[in-house]
Motif scaffolding. Structure first.
Motif, short mmCIF file in Angstrom:
data_model
loop_
_atom_site.label_atom_id
_atom_site.label_comp_id
_atom_site.label_asym_id
_atom_site.label_seq_id
_atom_site.Cartn_x
_atom_site.Cartn_y
_atom_site.Cartn_z
N ARG A 36 -17.89 51.11 117.80
CA ARG A 36 -18.08 51.82 117.00
C ARG A 36 -16.61 52.32 116.51
NH1 ARG A 36 -18.40 57.02 114.03
NH2 ARG A 36 -18.74 56.45 112.02
N TYR A 37 -15.86 51.85 115.80
CA TYR A 37 -14.72 52.13 115.44
C TYR A 37 -14.41 52.69 114.26
CZ TYR A 37 -9.25 51.05 114.27
OH TYR A 37 -8.46 51.66 113.99
N SER A 38 -13.75 53.31 113.57
CA SER A 38 -12.74 54.40 112.01
C SER A 38 -11.87 54.21 111.90
CB SER A 38 -14.54 55.98 112.56
OG SER A 38 -13.82 56.65 113.24
N GLN A 39 -11.72 54.73 110.81
CA GLN A 39 -10.25 54.30 110.90
C GLN A 39 -10.25 55.49 109.54
OE1 GLN A 39 -7.54 51.58 111.03
NE2 GLN A 39 -6.42 52.06 109.28
N THR A 40 -9.60 55.96 109.03
CA THR A 40 -9.02 57.10 107.58
C THR A 40 -8.45 57.95 107.89
OG1 THR A 40 -11.49 58.33 108.23
CG2 THR A 40 -9.78 59.68 106.85
N LYS A 41 -7.41 57.62 105.86
CA LYS A 41 -6.64 58.20 105.71
C LYS A 41 -6.55 59.17 104.57
CE LYS A 41 -2.18 57.34 103.07
NZ LYS A 41 -1.32 55.76 102.69
N ALA A 42 -5.98 60.37 105.16
CA ALA A 42 -6.54 61.31 103.53
C ALA A 42 -5.25 61.95 103.64
CB ALA A 42 -8.00 62.09 104.37
N ASP A 43 -5.07 62.11 102.14
CA ASP A 43 -4.01 62.69 101.82
C ASP A 43 -3.91 64.17 101.69
OD1 ASP A 43 -3.25 60.98 100.38
OD2 ASP A 43 -4.44 61.30 98.15
N LEU A 44 -3.29 65.29 102.38
CA LEU A 44 -3.26 66.84 102.50
C LEU A 44 -2.02 67.11 100.99
CD1 LEU A 44 -2.99 66.78 106.03
CD2 LEU A 44 -5.23 67.09 104.71
N ASN A 45 -2.19 68.60 101.27
CA ASN A 45 -1.33 68.87 100.22
C ASN A 45 -0.45 70.52 101.22
OD1 ASN A 45 -0.55 68.01 97.35
ND2 ASN A 45 -3.33 69.16 97.62
N ASP A 46 0.47 70.91 100.49
CA ASP A 46 1.33 72.35 101.88
C ASP A 46 0.95 73.25 100.68
OD1 ASP A 46 2.58 70.40 103.06
OD2 ASP A 46 4.22 70.46 102.07
N GLN A 47 1.48 74.88 102.07
CA GLN A 47 0.90 76.25 100.73
C GLN A 47 2.24 76.06 100.69
OE1 GLN A 47 -1.32 78.12 103.32
NE2 GLN A 47 -1.39 80.25 102.03
N ASP A 48 2.45 76.77 99.83
CA ASP A 48 4.13 77.32 99.81
C ASP A 48 4.52 78.51 100.44
OD1 ASP A 48 6.55 77.91 98.68
OD2 ASP A 48 5.87 78.56 96.46
N PHE A 49 5.00 78.87 101.07
CA PHE A 49 5.72 80.05 102.01
C PHE A 49 7.31 80.31 101.66
CE2 PHE A 49 2.66 78.26 105.30
CZ PHE A 49 1.60 78.56 105.26
N ASN A 50 7.38 79.47 100.10
CA ASN A 50 9.04 80.32 100.11
C ASN A 50 8.55 81.17 99.42
OD1 ASN A 50 10.08 78.16 101.55
ND2 ASN A 50 9.40 76.51 99.40
N PHE A 51 9.07 82.65 99.88
CA PHE A 51 9.39 84.28 98.79
C PHE A 51 9.91 84.49 98.69
CE2 PHE A 51 9.51 88.28 98.68
CZ PHE A 51 8.27 89.11 98.11
N PRO A 52 10.81 85.06 97.09
CA PRO A 52 10.02 84.96 96.52
C PRO A 52 9.81 83.58 95.48
CG PRO A 52 11.66 85.95 95.64
CD PRO A 52 11.81 85.24 96.98
N SER A 53 8.42 83.35 95.61
CA SER A 53 7.75 82.09 94.43
C SER A 53 6.86 82.49 93.37
CB SER A 53 8.11 80.94 95.77
OG SER A 53 7.60 79.90 94.58
#
Length: 198
Positions: A36-53
């Motif tokens: 068996r061979y599997s391949q995945t491409k999936a989108d990700l989003n960031d988390q905002d660590f810029n303070f203050p924002s």
């Protein structure tokens, strides 16, 4: 995660190819292979660590994604003797998997892992219909490897780690008149070792 008030479509694409092969060399000897061979491409989003924002601590739209690839395989030989009272199975199986994560088009993180296992199981049935008995012995071996990859790792974080396990099993089973089942004399010995490879 989907960003609050985000406008980016977050999705994934998966593909899998698998196959199975069985060949009988005789009435009591078979070869089996599974892949068996599997391949995945999936989108990700960031988390905002810029303070203050105004979005500090929240998930925000980004262009991040990851790619995952994995290959699985199994090969076994199965033999039955003594009028199908003695069965033996020798098998080897493995997994090779890897993941790479990207941010702004550049590699941000990843990991590579593999597992190789082999086992031999032998089972002998004896006794009568009133007292059907089975004794089973098995030996198995497994090696696992794992390594973090990426441009932001310390030398210690990038070390390859390996774990090996070896096990021995003996078990006795008794079935009386198809009504009462007992298992006794189970013995298992397992040894394990772990190491980091520079």
């Amino acid at each position: 995660p989907i960003a609050r008030n985000g406008v980016r479509d977050v999705g994934a694409t998966n593909g899998v190819v698998s196959g199975r092969f069985v060949y009988a060399l005789s009435d009591n000897f078979r070869l089996r292979a599974v892949g068996r061979y599997s391949q995945t491409k999936a989108d990700l989003n960031d988390q905002d660590f810029n303070f203050p924002s105004p979005t500090y601590g929240f998930v925000i739209d980004s262009d991040d994604y990851y790619k995952n690839k994995a290959a699985y395989g199994l090969v076994s030989a199965e033999h039955e003797g003594l009028g199908e009272r003695w069965s033996n199975v020798l098998s080897v199986q493995g997994v090779d998997a890897g993941r790479d994560g990207y941010s702004s088009g550049a590699l941000a993180f990843g990991d590579d892992a593999s597992r190789l296992g082999a086992s031999l199981v032998s089972s002998l049935k004896f006794g009568s219909e009133a007292l059907a008995q089975t004794i089973t012995g098995a030996v198995d071996f497994e090696r696992q490897r794992f390594q973090n990859t990426g441009p932001f790792l310390t030398p210690a974080q990038g070390l390859q780690r390996e774990i090996e396990n070896t096990g021995l099993v003996v078990q006795y089973d008794l079935v009386a008149n198809d009504r009462l089942g007992l298992g006794a004399g189970e013995v298992r010995h397992q040894s394990s070792s772990e190491r980091a490879i520079a």
